[in-house]
Every structure is written in structure tokens, then in C-alpha cells.
Design an enzyme around this catalytic site. Structure first.
Site, mmCIF file in Angstrom:
data_model
loop_
_atom_site.group_PDB
_atom_site.id
_atom_site.type_symbol
_atom_site.label_atom_id
_atom_site.label_comp_id
_atom_site.label_asym_id
_atom_site.label_seq_id
_atom_site.Cartn_x
_atom_site.Cartn_y
_atom_site.Cartn_z
ATOM 1 C CB SER A 192 -0.877 -0.004 1.263
ATOM 2 O OG SER A 192 -1.476 1.254 1.474
ATOM 3 C CE1 TYR B 269 -4.082 -2.038 5.410
ATOM 4 C CE2 TYR B 269 -3.287 0.234 5.320
ATOM 5 C CZ TYR B 269 -3.770 -0.892 4.679
ATOM 6 O OH TYR B 269 -3.918 -0.896 3.317
#
Length: 324
Positions: A193, A206
């Protein structure tokens, strides 16, 4: 004295010009690499021929978003596809769609990657398949941005998140690598990401899992280069998906299909890529700011945005609680 001042000023002018030239050159080079990876390499046929990697592709998190788009695109290129995800009926539907549309064989494995007792079954179901491509896509995030010690059922949630984002990728790679190593061919695509390149306060666990993916991919790429096994880390920004909650495509948030078709053009060309050209520009922007702003400034900007999202989420929860 005046001569010394003039000499000093000329020196600093020269340093300034060299610095600007360096920045412009670095940005231009990065931009040219992005254009090459996204457009020219594919047009020239320099990206990886996926059919030569093996007969089967394995995709985790294959029933929604980017994972589903990878499954369809790999099938479109002629590979048989193993679909791995949690919900049996979704897997069956995706498998039927792929078979109807592209006429390739599929295999489904319904497991929950937030658990850690699933890998013996996966290994058994994948045994003896000529796996050429593994897409480690499955992942999860927070329900909303939150301070670590204020996450609802935080210990359990963090265990599930680490299992899904880190353990799944590591164990799936360990399962398919021996066959790839024996055949001396293969491709592993790990979905990270944009969150991997800058700290993400309020999404701390995360963001850390995504940074792990980038680091692991780079290291394994070096380890297995001599075995003709390609590792690629893809770092998407927002795409239209259930996870992002974005419903309509924009220039900065494409459909999952558009994103995957773009990212596959970079396979075999870029080891680390945002996949989609506009997301590459986002990475260039972030890395430019990291070079020229104090680190605390950029992190504070991200922190402010995530605090605002947290505030909205908490107000929404409060309204929903009152409505009940």
C-alpha cells in the site's frame, strides 16, 4: 572583505543551483521510469510473459476488489486460477464467472486468513499444481482510524490483522516457493500500500504490516533472482472497492480492473511499483516531500487527516447508537 562576501555568495548560489538540478534530475528520472514501466515496456513486449511462468495462478482475497481483478486478468491471459478467500458462495460465483468468460479451469479454497490453522489444508490442496504466479492480495485494515489502546477488542483485532496481512503472505510464499524453485520459474506479486512509505498514526498496525510486505518482497527478490523467480511489490493508492468504500472511479481512484491491467504492465520491469500511473505520481510527491520537509511535518499532516476521519467515524457510531 567585499571580495570574500561576493565569493561566499557565488559559492552558495552554485550550491543552490546544483541542489535544484539534482532535484529536477531525480524527479525527471523517476517520472521517466514510471512512464517506461506503465506504457513503453509493455508496448515493446518487455514485461514478463505470464504464461511462461507456469500453468496455474493462485490469488488470495480473490472475491472482491484488486484480488478479484487479478484473478480475472490472469484468467484472461490463459492461466488456470486457484481462488482463495473466506466465503464459499462468493468463490463459487467468481469461479463460474471466470469459467464462463474465459473457459479456463478454476479451483476454490475457502479459508479465513485471520486464522493461523489453515495452511496445512492449503498446502494439501495446492500439492502437485504447476503454480507459476502467486498474488498475495488478501488484507484487512481498521474499521476506522484509532489509537492503539482504544481499538475495540484491540488484542484480538491486531492478532487477526497480523495473521491476515503478514502471516498469510509469508506462509503462502513458503508453500509455493519450493515448486517454483524446482522448476526455476515463477512470479510472486505482493500487494502492499502507499501506507508503507510513511508512518500512519491511528492506522499504526496496518501501516506497519504494509511496510513489512515491501521489505520482505525486496529481500526475497534478491534471494531468488538466481532461481528465475520474480518478486514484485505493488503499492496501490485508493481504488474502487469494498475496502476503500469508494463506489465510483476517478482519475486518482480507478476501478480494480483498470488498476490491475496497468500494474501487470510493470511486472518484470519494476520490482517496486504503485502499479497505476497516477498512484506513481502520489509516491513521487510523498517522496519529494520526505526529502524536503522535516519528517515531523509530513507525518503531522497525515495524523491530522486521520484524526479528522476518526472524529467523523466516532460521530457516526454515536448517531447509530442513539438510533438503536
Amino acid at each position: 572583505m567585499l571580495f570574500d562576501i561576493e565569493k561566499s555568495r557565488n559559492m552558495w548560489d552554485l550550491i543552490g543551483k546544483i541542489s535544484v538540478a539534482f532535484i529536477v534530475t531525480r524527479f525527471t528520472w523517476s517520472l521517466l521510469k514510471g512512464i517506461y514501466g506503465s506504457f513503453l515496456a509493455s508496448a515493446l513486449g518487455l514485461n514478463l510473459n505470464l504464461k511462461k511462468t507456469g500453468e496455474w495462478a493462485v490469488v488470495t482475497g480473490a472475491t472482491d476488489g484488486i484480488g478479484k481483478a487479478y484473478a480475472f486478468e490472469l484468467a484472461r491471459k490463459g492461466l488456470k486460477v486457484v481462488l482463495i478467500s473466506r466465503t464459499p458462495f462468493k468463490l463459487q460465483n467468481v469461479a463460474a464467472e471466470i469459467n464462463t468468460k474465459y473457459g479456463v479451469d478454476t479451483k476454490i479454497i475457502d479459508v479465513d486468513f485471520t486464522r493461523d490453522d489453515i495452511y496445512e489444508r492449503i498446502e494439501k490442496d495446492l500439492k502437485n499444481l504447476d503454480i507459476g504466479v502467486l498474488v498475495n492480495n488478501v488484507g484487512m485494515s481498521y474499521d476506522y482510524p484509532e489509537y492503539l489502546n482504544q481499538i475495540v477488542d484491540g488484542e484480538k483485532m491486531c492478532d487477526r490483522l497480523i495473521n491476515c496481512n503478514i502471516k498469510s503472505l509469508t506462509r503462502m510464499t513458503q508453500i509455493v516457493l519450493p515448486g517454483m524453485e524446482e522448476r526455476k520459474r515463477g512470479l510472486v506479486i505482493n500487494i502492499s500500500s502507499l501506507s508503507s512509505i510513511i508512518p500512519a498514526p491511528l492506522l499504526a498496525v496496518y501501516g506497519a504490516t504494509k511496510a513489512y510486505i515491501e521489505s520482505l518482497t525486496e529481500s526475497l527478490g534478491v534471494e531468488y533472482a538466481s532461481k528465475n523467480i520474480t518478486f514484485q511489490c505493488i503499492m496501490p493508492g485508493f481504488v474502487v472497492s469494498n475496502m476503500s468504500k469508494i463506489r465510483r472511479p476517478t482519475l486518482m481512484a480507478p476501478t480494480a480492473t483498470a488498476f490491475v491491467r496497468s500494474s501487470l504492465k510493470t511486472t518484470g520491469v519494476e520490482k517496486r511499483s504503485a502499479g497505476y500511473f497516477m498512484h506513481k505520481l502520489q509516491i513521487y510527491g510523498i517522496e519529494f516531500l520526505k526529502m524536503h520537509l522535516p519528517g515531523s511535518v509530513l507525518v503531522s499532516m497525515v495524523f491530522g487527516q486521520l484524526k479528522a476521519l476518526r472524529s467523523k467515524a466516532l460521530k457516526r457510531k454515536e448517531r447509530e447508537a442513539k438510533a438503536e
